[in-house]
Design a protein around this motif. Structure first.
Motif, PDB file in Angstrom:
ATOM      1  N   SER A 127       0.811  -1.217   0.000  1.00  0.00           N
ATOM      2  CA  SER A 127       0.000   0.000   0.000  1.00  0.00           C
ATOM      3  C   SER A 127       0.845   1.267   0.000  1.00  0.00           C
ATOM      4  O   SER A 127       0.314   2.366  -0.205  1.00  0.00           O
ATOM      5  CB  SER A 127      -0.933   0.016   1.213  1.00  0.00           C
ATOM      6  OG  SER A 127      -0.181  -0.015   2.419  1.00  0.00           O
ATOM      7  N   PRO A 148      -7.559  -3.287  -4.774  1.00  0.00           N
ATOM      8  CA  PRO A 148      -6.794  -3.726  -3.606  1.00  0.00           C
ATOM      9  C   PRO A 148      -7.095  -5.162  -3.206  1.00  0.00           C
ATOM     10  O   PRO A 148      -8.067  -5.774  -3.677  1.00  0.00           O
ATOM     11  CB  PRO A 148      -7.219  -2.747  -2.510  1.00  0.00           C
ATOM     12  CG  PRO A 148      -8.565  -2.282  -2.933  1.00  0.00           C
ATOM     13  CD  PRO A 148      -8.544  -2.246  -4.432  1.00  0.00           C
ATOM     14  N   ASN A 153     -12.313  -1.232  -1.286  1.00  0.00           N
ATOM     15  CA  ASN A 153     -12.002   0.189  -1.430  1.00  0.00           C
ATOM     16  C   ASN A 153     -13.323   0.956  -1.429  1.00  0.00           C
ATOM     17  O   ASN A 153     -14.383   0.382  -1.151  1.00  0.00           O
ATOM     18  CB  ASN A 153     -11.171   0.455  -2.693  1.00  0.00           C
ATOM     19  CG  ASN A 153     -11.868  -0.008  -3.963  1.00  0.00           C
ATOM     20  OD1 ASN A 153     -13.032  -0.407  -3.951  1.00  0.00           O
ATOM     21  ND2 ASN A 153     -11.153   0.036  -5.072  1.00  0.00           N
TER      22      ASN A 153
END
Length: 300
Positions: A127, A148, A153
């Motif tokens: 990240s 992700p 998200n």
């Protein structure tokens, strides 16, 4: 929510009551929210999370992340095949490169996903912007749309809000197994006043409270809905099981004719049965358990 033809869902997903003495003797009703029946390949919360991200990608290739047995990787690969979108899966565990693929990753590859293996230390830092940029360069996915790990998200959380909306007025407590927390974050926001959401984490660590709140703040501007977590039922961590969990899942299958996915759904149902035994729910409570997946490979 609209979706491309090959991803057309069955919505709202069915809601079935099951008669189970472990709940009935405490004055509780148990409902199963069969999100596993939304789509044959993008199962349960994977559909609810991925379709909004695919819309946001606007035809770009997709790159995402997961472990060697990731349901999310399989769903992303399947979506790519159905829509003709290139997909790349960044897989945790550089030591897996060059080895024969397990059935889960083999399914991803068969659906056209390029697999890129990275070491676990780098994976934990994915990240961080500079680390992510390096991963994308190495994977040849610099221009891809990034989904992700777990699909969680802002787009996914907003997509999962519809799950709560479908359950308004249908149950007092809505429970869901949690990996990255995105489904719980959206579900809780969609429920009506007076309903509450319960998350059962399948990973140990006790970190999800902050993650779920952060997801809600990004998606809705503030904490939303009434929700809580009970992290006692992870059985040692992700992909970990115990003989007791296995026996419970097998018994539930025999009682109710439902193939129980072990890594998420079994832990959810096991946790709810334990909470019922503890009298954690008031008599007269209706509990809806969200069935987010089914065993892989699919049972014959």
């Amino acid at each position: 929510m609209t979706s491309p033809g090959p991803l057309s869902p069955r919505l709202p997903s069915p809601l079935h009551e099951v008669r189970d003495a472990r709940f009935e003797r405490h004055g509780l009703r148990l409902l199963l929210k069969r999100d596993d029946l939304i789509h044959p390949l993008l199962i349960g919360n994977k559909w609810r999370k991925l379709v909004p991200n695919i819309a946001a990608a606007r035809g770009r290739a997709l790159v995402t992340f997961g472990g060697a047995y990731s349901n999310h990787l399989r769903a992303t690969a399947a979506a790519g095949r159905l829509l003709g979108l290139p997909t790349t899966g960044v897989v945790r565990g550089h030591e897996l490169a060059g080895r024969p693929l397990n059935p889960s990753l083999a399914r991803c590859a068969a659906d056209g996903m390029r697999l890129h293996f990275i070491d676990r230390s780098t994976y934990r830092r994915k990240s961080e912007p500079e680390v992510l940029a390096g991963i994308l360069r190495a994977a040849g996915a610099e221009d891809a749309y990034v989904v992700p790990e777990g699909g969680s998200n802002t787009e996914a959380v907003r997509g999962c809000r519809a799950l709560g909306t479908e359950l308004r007025g249908r149950a007092d407590v809505v429970a869901v197994a949690c990996g990255t927390g995105g489904t719980l974050a959206g579900l809780a926001a969609g429920l009506a006043a007076g309903q509450r959401a319960l998350g059962v984490p399948v990973l140990k660590g006790g970190f999800l409270e902050a993650d779920v709140q952060a997801l809600q703040e990004r998606a809705f501007g503030a904490r939303s809905g009434t929700w809580s977590l009970d992290d006692r039922f992870h059985c040692g961590g992700y992909a970990r099981t115990t003989p007791e969990l296995g026996a419970f899942a097998q018994d539930f299958e025999q009682r109710h004719g439902l193939a129980v996915e072990r890594l998420y759904v079994a832990k959810l149902l096991f946790g709810l049965a334990a909470l019922a035994e503890e009298d954690a729910f008031a008599r007269g409570t209706t509990i809806a358990a969200v069935v987010t997946g089914r065993p892989f490979p699919d049972p014959a």
